[in-house]
Design an enzyme around this catalytic site. Sequence first.
Site, PDB file in Angstrom:
ATOM      1  N   LYS A  92       0.890  -1.174   0.084  1.00 16.84           N
ATOM      2  CA  LYS A  92      -0.003   0.102  -0.097  1.00 16.84           C
ATOM      3  C   LYS A  92       0.727   1.409  -0.003  1.00 16.84           C
ATOM      4  O   LYS A  92       0.350   2.421  -0.542  1.00 16.84           O
ATOM      5  CB  LYS A  92      -0.866   0.060   1.071  1.00 16.84           C
ATOM      6  CG  LYS A  92      -2.229  -0.999   0.914  1.00 16.84           C
ATOM      7  CD  LYS A  92      -3.477  -0.585   1.460  1.00 16.84           C
ATOM      8  CE  LYS A  92      -4.539  -1.529   1.224  1.00 16.84           C
ATOM      9  NZ  LYS A  92      -4.391  -2.944   1.694  1.00 16.84           N
ATOM     10  N   GLU A 114      -9.489   6.631   3.674  1.00  8.17           N
ATOM     11  CA  GLU A 114     -10.602   5.590   4.180  1.00  8.17           C
ATOM     12  C   GLU A 114      -9.895   4.404   4.586  1.00  8.17           C
ATOM     13  O   GLU A 114      -8.810   4.224   4.075  1.00  8.17           O
ATOM     14  CB  GLU A 114     -11.730   5.201   3.161  1.00  8.17           C
ATOM     15  CG  GLU A 114     -11.367   4.311   2.369  1.00  8.17           C
ATOM     16  CD  GLU A 114     -10.235   4.782   1.189  1.00  8.17           C
ATOM     17  OE1 GLU A 114      -9.981   5.790   0.794  1.00  8.17           O
ATOM     18  OE2 GLU A 114      -9.496   3.681   0.299  1.00  8.17           O
ATOM     19  N   SER A 382       1.732  -9.945  -1.019  1.00  5.80           N
ATOM     20  CA  SER A 382       1.170  -8.311  -0.724  1.00  5.80           C
ATOM     21  C   SER A 382       1.604  -7.717   0.474  1.00  5.80           C
ATOM     22  O   SER A 382       1.929  -6.722   0.520  1.00  5.80           O
ATOM     23  CB  SER A 382      -0.181  -8.177  -1.228  1.00  5.80           C
ATOM     24  OG  SER A 382      -1.136  -8.911  -0.421  1.00  5.80           O
TER      25      SER A 382
HETATM   26  C1  LIG Z   1      -5.300  -4.057   1.580  1.00  9.18           C
HETATM   27  C2  LIG Z   1      -4.389  -5.129   1.163  1.00  9.18           C
HETATM   28  C3  LIG Z   1      -5.170  -6.039   0.081  1.00  9.18           C
HETATM   29  C4  LIG Z   1      -5.968  -5.811  -0.566  1.00  9.18           C
HETATM   30  O1  LIG Z   1      -6.136  -4.429  -1.437  1.00  9.18           O
HETATM   31  P1  LIG Z   1      -6.029  -4.535  -3.090  1.00  9.18           P
HETATM   32  O2  LIG Z   1      -6.213  -3.207  -3.437  1.00  9.18           O
HETATM   33  O3  LIG Z   1      -6.842  -5.532  -3.760  1.00  9.18           O
HETATM   34  O4  LIG Z   1      -4.300  -4.841  -3.264  1.00  9.18           O
HETATM   35  C5  LIG Z   1      -4.183  -7.103  -0.093  1.00  9.18           C
HETATM   36  N1  LIG Z   1      -3.020  -7.576   0.697  1.00  9.18           N
HETATM   37  C6  LIG Z   1      -2.555  -6.337   1.752  1.00  9.18           C
HETATM   38  C7  LIG Z   1      -1.490  -7.161   2.417  1.00  9.18           C
HETATM   39  C8  LIG Z   1      -3.553  -5.557   1.880  1.00  9.18           C
HETATM   40  O5  LIG Z   1      -2.935  -4.812   2.935  1.00  9.18           O
END
Ligand SMILES: *Cc1c(COP(=O)(O)O)cnc(C)c1O
Length: 400
Positions: A92, A114, A382
Amino acid sequence: MENYHYPDDQGFFGQHGGLFVSETLMAALAELKKVYYEAKADPAFWAQFQYDLKHYVGRPSPVYHAKRLSDHLGGAQIYLKREDLNHTGAHKVNNTIGQALLAQRMGKKRVIAETGAGQHGVASATVAARFGMACTVFMGTEDIKRQAPNVYRMKLLGAEVVGVESGSKTLKDAMNEALREWVARVDDTYYIIGTVAGPMPYPEMVRDFQCVIGEEARMQMQEAIGRQPDVAVACVGGGSNAIGLFHPYIDVPETRLVGVEAGGLGLNGQQHAAPISSGSQLGVLHGFRGYLMQDDHGQVLATHSVSAGLDYPGVGPEHGLLHDLGRVQYEAIGDEAALEAFHLLCLQEGIIPALESSHAVAWAVANAPKMAKNETILVNLSGRGDKDINTVARLDGVSL
Ligand SMILES: *Cc1c(COP(=O)(O)O)cnc(C)c1O
Protein backbone atom coordinates in the site's frame (compact mmCIF):
# COMPACT_ATOMS: atom_id res chain seq x y z
CA MET A 1 -2.71 -7.21 -26.43
CA GLU A 2 -0.79 -4.53 -28.35
CA ASN A 3 -3.75 -2.19 -28.44
CA TYR A 4 -4.31 -2.13 -24.73
CA HIS A 5 -4.46 1.58 -23.83
CA TYR A 6 -6.82 2.22 -20.96
CA PRO A 7 -8.53 4.17 -19.56
CA ASP A 8 -10.03 6.26 -22.37
CA ASP A 9 -10.50 10.06 -22.10
CA GLN A 10 -13.61 9.57 -19.99
CA GLY A 11 -11.85 7.30 -17.53
CA PHE A 12 -13.45 4.10 -18.86
CA PHE A 13 -11.84 0.69 -19.04
CA GLY A 14 -14.30 -0.77 -21.53
CA GLN A 15 -17.66 -0.55 -19.78
CA HIS A 16 -16.07 -0.07 -16.34
CA GLY A 17 -14.85 3.00 -14.50
CA GLY A 18 -15.78 6.57 -15.41
CA LEU A 19 -16.78 9.40 -13.15
CA PHE A 20 -20.03 9.15 -11.18
CA VAL A 21 -19.88 11.86 -8.54
CA SER A 22 -21.79 14.93 -7.39
CA GLU A 23 -21.35 18.27 -9.16
CA THR A 24 -19.21 19.58 -6.28
CA LEU A 25 -16.54 16.96 -6.83
CA MET A 26 -16.40 17.29 -10.63
CA ALA A 27 -14.13 20.35 -10.51
CA ALA A 28 -11.84 18.80 -7.89
CA LEU A 29 -11.45 15.62 -9.92
CA ALA A 30 -10.82 17.54 -13.13
CA GLU A 31 -8.11 19.51 -11.35
CA LEU A 32 -6.61 16.31 -9.92
CA LYS A 33 -6.55 14.70 -13.36
CA LYS A 34 -4.84 17.74 -14.88
CA VAL A 35 -2.17 17.87 -12.15
CA TYR A 36 -1.64 14.12 -12.32
CA TYR A 37 -1.16 14.12 -16.09
CA GLU A 38 1.37 16.94 -15.75
CA ALA A 39 3.20 14.99 -13.04
CA LYS A 40 3.03 11.81 -15.10
CA ALA A 41 4.89 13.58 -17.92
CA ASP A 42 7.46 15.12 -15.58
CA PRO A 43 10.66 13.07 -15.11
CA ALA A 44 11.44 15.00 -11.89
CA PHE A 45 8.22 13.68 -10.32
CA TRP A 46 9.20 10.07 -11.04
CA ALA A 47 12.76 10.67 -9.88
CA GLN A 48 11.42 11.82 -6.50
CA PHE A 49 9.03 8.82 -6.41
CA GLN A 50 11.87 6.39 -7.17
CA TYR A 51 14.09 8.05 -4.59
CA ASP A 52 11.50 7.59 -1.85
CA LEU A 53 10.73 4.02 -2.89
CA LYS A 54 14.41 3.17 -2.66
CA HIS A 55 15.46 5.01 0.49
CA TYR A 56 12.26 5.12 2.52
CA VAL A 57 10.31 2.02 1.44
CA GLY A 58 13.38 -0.18 0.82
CA ARG A 59 12.71 -1.14 -2.81
CA PRO A 60 13.29 -3.09 -4.90
CA SER A 61 11.55 -5.83 -2.96
CA PRO A 62 13.17 -9.20 -3.75
CA VAL A 63 11.74 -12.09 -5.71
CA TYR A 64 12.35 -15.20 -3.61
CA HIS A 65 12.38 -18.84 -4.72
CA ALA A 66 10.25 -20.69 -2.14
CA LYS A 67 12.13 -23.90 -2.72
CA ARG A 68 11.08 -25.84 0.34
CA LEU A 69 7.42 -25.03 -0.30
CA SER A 70 7.82 -25.99 -3.98
CA ASP A 71 9.53 -29.30 -3.09
CA HIS A 72 6.85 -29.99 -0.49
CA LEU A 73 4.11 -29.55 -3.10
CA GLY A 74 6.07 -31.54 -5.71
CA GLY A 75 5.15 -29.53 -8.80
CA ALA A 76 5.78 -26.04 -10.20
CA GLN A 77 8.47 -23.80 -8.72
CA ILE A 78 6.94 -21.06 -6.58
CA TYR A 79 8.48 -17.59 -6.46
CA LEU A 80 7.31 -14.88 -4.06
CA LYS A 81 7.38 -11.16 -4.84
CA ARG A 82 8.18 -9.87 -1.37
CA GLU A 83 5.97 -6.79 -0.92
CA ASP A 84 5.76 -7.87 2.73
CA LEU A 85 9.29 -6.51 3.17
CA ASN A 86 8.30 -2.92 2.35
CA HIS A 87 8.25 -0.28 5.08
CA THR A 88 4.83 -0.57 6.81
CA GLY A 89 4.63 -4.21 5.69
CA ALA A 90 2.61 -4.20 2.48
CA HIS A 91 2.32 -2.85 -1.06
CA LYS A 92 0.00 0.00 0.00
CA VAL A 93 2.86 2.39 0.72
CA ASN A 94 3.88 2.44 -2.99
CA ASN A 95 0.60 4.23 -3.67
CA THR A 96 0.54 6.51 -0.62
CA ILE A 97 4.05 7.78 -1.43
CA GLY A 98 2.94 8.64 -4.97
CA GLN A 99 -0.23 10.39 -3.86
CA ALA A 100 1.54 12.27 -1.05
CA LEU A 101 3.98 13.64 -3.64
CA LEU A 102 1.00 14.72 -5.72
CA ALA A 103 -0.67 16.37 -2.71
CA GLN A 104 2.56 18.24 -2.07
CA ARG A 105 2.73 19.32 -5.71
CA MET A 106 -0.82 20.69 -5.36
CA GLY A 107 0.14 22.61 -2.21
CA LYS A 108 -2.29 20.70 0.03
CA LYS A 109 -1.52 20.73 3.74
CA ARG A 110 -4.00 18.06 4.76
CA VAL A 111 -4.75 14.54 3.53
CA ILE A 112 -7.69 12.27 4.28
CA ALA A 113 -8.05 8.53 3.71
CA GLU A 114 -10.54 5.71 4.24
CA THR A 115 -9.48 2.45 5.78
CA GLY A 116 -10.94 -0.99 6.52
CA ALA A 117 -8.45 -3.17 8.36
CA GLY A 118 -6.32 -0.10 8.90
CA GLN A 119 -3.46 -0.89 6.52
CA HIS A 120 -4.18 1.96 4.13
CA GLY A 121 -4.84 4.24 7.11
CA VAL A 122 -1.42 3.39 8.51
CA ALA A 123 0.28 3.83 5.11
CA SER A 124 -1.45 7.23 4.74
CA ALA A 125 -0.59 8.36 8.28
CA THR A 126 3.00 7.28 7.60
CA VAL A 127 3.46 9.41 4.49
CA ALA A 128 1.59 12.34 6.08
CA ALA A 129 4.18 12.32 8.88
CA ARG A 130 7.00 11.88 6.36
CA PHE A 131 5.83 14.88 4.27
CA GLY A 132 4.63 17.07 7.16
CA MET A 133 0.90 17.07 6.37
CA ALA A 134 -2.10 16.74 8.68
CA CYS A 135 -3.97 13.46 8.28
CA THR A 136 -7.52 12.36 9.07
CA VAL A 137 -8.52 8.72 8.56
CA PHE A 138 -12.15 7.58 8.29
CA MET A 139 -12.83 4.13 9.68
CA GLY A 140 -16.03 2.22 10.45
CA THR A 141 -16.63 1.83 14.18
CA GLU A 142 -16.95 -1.94 13.68
CA ASP A 143 -13.44 -2.00 12.19
CA ILE A 144 -12.12 0.31 14.93
CA LYS A 145 -13.18 -2.34 17.44
CA ARG A 146 -11.63 -5.20 15.43
CA GLN A 147 -8.37 -3.43 14.57
CA ALA A 148 -7.32 -1.65 17.75
CA PRO A 149 -3.52 -1.96 17.18
CA ASN A 150 -3.74 -0.26 13.78
CA VAL A 151 -5.90 2.53 15.23
CA TYR A 152 -3.21 3.18 17.82
CA ARG A 153 -0.48 3.01 15.14
CA MET A 154 -2.22 5.77 13.18
CA LYS A 155 -2.45 7.90 16.31
CA LEU A 156 1.24 7.36 17.09
CA LEU A 157 1.96 8.63 13.58
CA GLY A 158 -0.01 11.80 14.33
CA ALA A 159 -3.23 11.03 12.47
CA GLU A 160 -6.75 11.71 13.68
CA VAL A 161 -9.05 8.67 13.37
CA VAL A 162 -12.75 9.44 12.83
CA GLY A 163 -15.26 6.67 13.56
CA VAL A 164 -18.01 6.13 10.97
CA GLU A 165 -21.37 4.96 12.38
CA SER A 166 -23.38 4.61 9.16
CA GLY A 167 -24.34 1.43 7.27
CA SER A 168 -22.42 -1.69 8.24
CA LYS A 169 -19.78 0.55 9.92
CA THR A 170 -17.00 -0.91 7.75
CA LEU A 171 -14.82 0.02 4.75
CA LYS A 172 -17.62 0.82 2.29
CA ASP A 173 -19.13 3.31 4.76
CA ALA A 174 -15.74 4.81 5.62
CA MET A 175 -15.18 5.50 1.90
CA ASN A 176 -18.60 7.19 1.60
CA GLU A 177 -17.73 9.41 4.56
CA ALA A 178 -14.28 10.29 3.19
CA LEU A 179 -15.88 11.34 -0.12
CA ARG A 180 -18.38 13.51 1.81
CA GLU A 181 -15.58 15.13 3.80
CA TRP A 182 -13.67 15.81 0.60
CA VAL A 183 -16.68 17.67 -0.84
CA ALA A 184 -16.73 19.87 2.26
CA ARG A 185 -12.98 20.60 2.41
CA VAL A 186 -11.84 20.30 -1.17
CA ASP A 187 -9.80 23.54 -1.06
CA ASP A 188 -7.21 22.46 1.48
CA THR A 189 -7.64 18.67 1.44
CA TYR A 190 -6.24 15.88 -0.72
CA TYR A 191 -8.06 12.51 -0.67
CA ILE A 192 -5.71 9.46 -0.83
CA ILE A 193 -7.77 6.51 -2.10
CA GLY A 194 -6.24 3.16 -1.11
CA THR A 195 -6.91 0.95 -4.10
CA VAL A 196 -7.58 0.98 -7.87
CA ALA A 197 -11.20 2.06 -7.33
CA GLY A 198 -13.03 5.39 -7.12
CA PRO A 199 -13.73 7.95 -9.85
CA MET A 200 -11.30 8.88 -12.65
CA PRO A 201 -8.34 9.50 -12.33
CA TYR A 202 -7.82 7.31 -9.23
CA PRO A 203 -7.87 3.81 -10.83
CA GLU A 204 -5.26 4.86 -13.40
CA MET A 205 -3.15 6.81 -10.92
CA VAL A 206 -3.05 4.11 -8.24
CA ARG A 207 -2.23 1.54 -10.95
CA ASP A 208 0.66 3.64 -12.21
CA PHE A 209 2.12 3.85 -8.69
CA GLN A 210 1.70 0.12 -8.04
CA CYS A 211 3.16 -0.94 -11.41
CA VAL A 212 6.59 -0.82 -9.80
CA ILE A 213 5.73 -4.33 -8.53
CA GLY A 214 5.35 -5.90 -11.97
CA GLU A 215 8.12 -3.84 -13.56
CA GLU A 216 10.61 -5.07 -10.96
CA ALA A 217 9.28 -8.62 -11.21
CA ARG A 218 9.83 -8.74 -14.97
CA MET A 219 13.50 -7.89 -14.54
CA GLN A 220 13.94 -10.12 -11.50
CA MET A 221 12.31 -13.20 -13.06
CA GLN A 222 14.42 -12.75 -16.19
CA GLU A 223 17.48 -12.68 -13.97
CA ALA A 224 16.35 -15.61 -11.79
CA ILE A 225 15.18 -18.08 -14.44
CA GLY A 226 16.03 -16.48 -17.78
CA ARG A 227 12.38 -16.07 -18.77
CA GLN A 228 8.98 -15.00 -17.44
CA PRO A 229 6.80 -17.15 -15.14
CA ASP A 230 4.10 -19.44 -16.52
CA VAL A 231 1.60 -17.98 -14.07
CA ALA A 232 1.49 -14.75 -12.05
CA VAL A 233 -1.06 -14.73 -9.25
CA ALA A 234 -2.27 -12.08 -6.80
CA CYS A 235 -5.16 -11.58 -4.40
CA VAL A 236 -7.87 -9.08 -5.36
CA GLY A 237 -9.68 -6.83 -2.90
CA GLY A 238 -10.11 -3.51 -4.67
CA GLY A 239 -7.34 -4.84 -6.87
CA SER A 240 -4.27 -2.62 -6.43
CA ASN A 241 -1.56 -5.17 -5.65
CA ALA A 242 -2.91 -7.39 -8.43
CA ILE A 243 -2.99 -4.62 -11.05
CA GLY A 244 0.49 -3.58 -9.96
CA LEU A 245 1.75 -7.05 -10.80
CA PHE A 246 -0.49 -7.76 -13.81
CA HIS A 247 -0.35 -4.52 -15.77
CA PRO A 248 3.32 -4.84 -16.82
CA TYR A 249 2.54 -8.46 -17.80
CA ILE A 250 -0.48 -7.75 -20.03
CA ASP A 251 1.73 -7.93 -23.13
CA VAL A 252 3.67 -11.00 -21.97
CA PRO A 253 1.53 -13.70 -23.60
CA GLU A 254 3.45 -16.63 -22.11
CA THR A 255 2.43 -15.57 -18.59
CA ARG A 256 -1.05 -16.56 -17.49
CA LEU A 257 -2.55 -14.08 -15.00
CA VAL A 258 -4.77 -15.21 -12.13
CA GLY A 259 -6.64 -12.91 -9.72
CA VAL A 260 -7.81 -14.53 -6.50
CA GLU A 261 -10.95 -13.15 -4.90
CA ALA A 262 -12.09 -13.89 -1.34
CA GLY A 263 -14.38 -16.91 -1.44
CA GLY A 264 -15.17 -16.57 2.28
CA LEU A 265 -17.50 -19.38 3.35
CA GLY A 266 -18.41 -20.28 -0.25
CA LEU A 267 -19.85 -18.67 -3.38
CA ASN A 268 -23.31 -20.22 -3.11
CA GLY A 269 -24.38 -18.01 -0.19
CA GLN A 270 -23.57 -14.34 0.34
CA GLN A 271 -20.72 -14.93 2.77
CA HIS A 272 -17.93 -13.96 0.41
CA ALA A 273 -16.27 -10.97 -1.25
CA ALA A 274 -15.87 -12.28 -4.79
CA PRO A 275 -17.76 -9.94 -7.15
CA ILE A 276 -16.29 -11.29 -10.41
CA SER A 277 -16.14 -15.02 -9.74
CA SER A 278 -19.66 -15.00 -8.26
CA GLY A 279 -20.94 -13.45 -11.51
CA SER A 280 -22.02 -9.99 -10.24
CA GLN A 281 -23.72 -7.43 -12.46
CA LEU A 282 -22.47 -3.90 -13.10
CA GLY A 283 -23.31 -1.28 -10.50
CA VAL A 284 -22.13 2.14 -9.35
CA LEU A 285 -20.40 2.66 -6.02
CA HIS A 286 -17.81 5.15 -4.78
CA GLY A 287 -17.80 7.16 -7.98
CA PHE A 288 -17.20 4.42 -10.57
CA ARG A 289 -19.05 1.69 -12.46
CA GLY A 290 -17.91 -1.89 -12.07
CA TYR A 291 -18.85 -5.40 -11.06
CA LEU A 292 -20.62 -5.02 -7.75
CA MET A 293 -22.20 -7.46 -5.31
CA GLN A 294 -25.83 -6.34 -5.07
CA ASP A 295 -29.28 -7.78 -4.50
CA ASP A 296 -32.16 -7.84 -7.04
CA HIS A 297 -33.02 -4.24 -6.10
CA GLY A 298 -29.47 -2.96 -6.62
CA GLN A 299 -28.75 -2.69 -2.88
CA VAL A 300 -25.07 -3.33 -2.14
CA LEU A 301 -24.66 -6.64 -0.33
CA ALA A 302 -22.75 -7.16 2.90
CA THR A 303 -19.54 -9.13 2.34
CA HIS A 304 -17.49 -11.58 4.33
CA SER A 305 -13.86 -12.66 4.27
CA VAL A 306 -11.46 -13.83 6.94
CA SER A 307 -9.13 -11.12 5.62
CA ALA A 308 -10.37 -7.59 6.23
CA GLY A 309 -8.36 -6.23 3.30
CA LEU A 310 -10.33 -8.29 0.77
CA ASP A 311 -13.71 -7.49 2.33
CA TYR A 312 -15.04 -5.12 -0.37
CA PRO A 313 -18.20 -5.63 -2.49
CA GLY A 314 -16.77 -4.11 -5.67
CA VAL A 315 -13.62 -4.46 -7.72
CA GLY A 316 -11.50 -1.92 -9.58
CA PRO A 317 -12.67 -1.14 -13.14
CA GLU A 318 -9.53 -2.37 -14.88
CA HIS A 319 -10.09 -5.83 -13.43
CA GLY A 320 -13.61 -5.78 -14.86
CA LEU A 321 -12.15 -5.11 -18.29
CA LEU A 322 -9.36 -7.70 -17.97
CA HIS A 323 -12.03 -10.24 -17.04
CA ASP A 324 -14.21 -9.23 -20.02
CA LEU A 325 -11.19 -9.52 -22.33
CA GLY A 326 -10.25 -12.89 -20.85
CA ARG A 327 -6.68 -11.72 -20.18
CA VAL A 328 -6.95 -12.38 -16.44
CA GLN A 329 -8.71 -15.37 -14.94
CA TYR A 330 -10.54 -14.69 -11.67
CA GLU A 331 -11.08 -17.45 -9.15
CA ALA A 332 -12.20 -17.59 -5.53
CA ILE A 333 -10.31 -19.09 -2.59
CA GLY A 334 -12.21 -19.52 0.67
CA ASP A 335 -11.30 -18.72 4.28
CA GLU A 336 -10.27 -22.26 5.12
CA ALA A 337 -7.84 -22.77 2.22
CA ALA A 338 -6.34 -19.34 2.89
CA LEU A 339 -5.75 -20.22 6.54
CA GLU A 340 -4.13 -23.51 5.59
CA ALA A 341 -1.81 -21.73 3.17
CA PHE A 342 -1.01 -19.18 5.88
CA HIS A 343 0.24 -21.95 8.19
CA LEU A 344 2.03 -23.80 5.41
CA LEU A 345 4.08 -20.75 4.41
CA CYS A 346 4.97 -20.11 8.07
CA LEU A 347 6.28 -23.66 8.51
CA GLN A 348 7.87 -24.27 5.10
CA GLU A 349 9.53 -20.90 4.54
CA GLY A 350 9.62 -18.97 7.81
CA ILE A 351 7.42 -16.25 6.34
CA ILE A 352 4.20 -15.12 8.08
CA PRO A 353 2.01 -13.83 5.24
CA ALA A 354 -0.92 -11.42 5.46
CA LEU A 355 -4.27 -13.24 5.33
CA GLU A 356 -5.01 -11.37 2.08
CA SER A 357 -1.80 -12.63 0.47
CA SER A 358 -2.52 -16.10 1.85
CA HIS A 359 -5.36 -16.34 -0.69
CA ALA A 360 -2.83 -16.03 -3.53
CA VAL A 361 -0.49 -18.49 -1.80
CA ALA A 362 -3.43 -20.91 -1.47
CA TRP A 363 -4.01 -20.77 -5.23
CA ALA A 364 -0.38 -21.80 -5.75
CA VAL A 365 -0.71 -24.55 -3.14
CA ALA A 366 -3.74 -25.94 -4.97
CA ASN A 367 -2.31 -25.65 -8.49
CA ALA A 368 1.47 -26.18 -8.25
CA PRO A 369 1.07 -29.98 -7.83
CA LYS A 370 -0.80 -30.12 -11.18
CA MET A 371 2.09 -28.42 -12.98
CA ALA A 372 5.52 -29.65 -14.07
CA LYS A 373 8.63 -29.10 -11.96
CA ASN A 374 10.18 -26.85 -14.58
CA GLU A 375 7.15 -24.55 -14.66
CA THR A 376 6.94 -21.49 -12.41
CA ILE A 377 4.30 -19.60 -10.46
CA LEU A 378 5.01 -16.06 -9.29
CA VAL A 379 2.92 -15.15 -6.25
CA ASN A 380 2.54 -11.56 -5.17
CA LEU A 381 3.08 -11.67 -1.41
CA SER A 382 1.26 -8.37 -0.88
CA GLY A 383 1.91 -8.04 2.86
CA ARG A 384 3.16 -9.55 6.07
CA GLY A 385 0.91 -11.20 8.62
CA ASP A 386 1.89 -9.60 11.93
CA LYS A 387 -1.38 -7.66 11.83
CA ASP A 388 -3.33 -10.92 11.51
CA ILE A 389 -1.96 -13.04 14.31
CA ASN A 390 -4.86 -12.19 16.66
CA THR A 391 -7.37 -13.28 14.02
CA VAL A 392 -5.51 -16.51 13.30
CA ALA A 393 -5.10 -17.29 17.00
CA ARG A 394 -8.83 -16.79 17.57
CA LEU A 395 -9.72 -19.06 14.64
CA ASP A 396 -7.27 -21.69 15.88
CA GLY A 397 -8.82 -21.47 19.35
CA VAL A 398 -5.67 -20.06 20.92
CA SER A 399 -5.90 -17.19 23.40
CA LEU A 400 -3.02 -14.70 23.37
C1 LIG B 1 -5.25 -3.91 1.52
C2 LIG B 1 -4.53 -5.15 1.20
C3 LIG B 1 -4.91 -5.97 0.14
C4 LIG B 1 -6.12 -5.71 -0.72
O1 LIG B 1 -6.08 -4.53 -1.46
P1 LIG B 1 -5.80 -4.53 -3.03
O2 LIG B 1 -6.11 -3.13 -3.42
O3 LIG B 1 -6.73 -5.51 -3.66
O4 LIG B 1 -4.39 -4.90 -3.24
C5 LIG B 1 -4.15 -7.11 -0.13
N1 LIG B 1 -3.09 -7.43 0.62
C6 LIG B 1 -2.69 -6.68 1.68
C7 LIG B 1 -1.52 -7.11 2.47
C8 LIG B 1 -3.40 -5.52 2.00
O5 LIG B 1 -3.01 -4.78 3.05
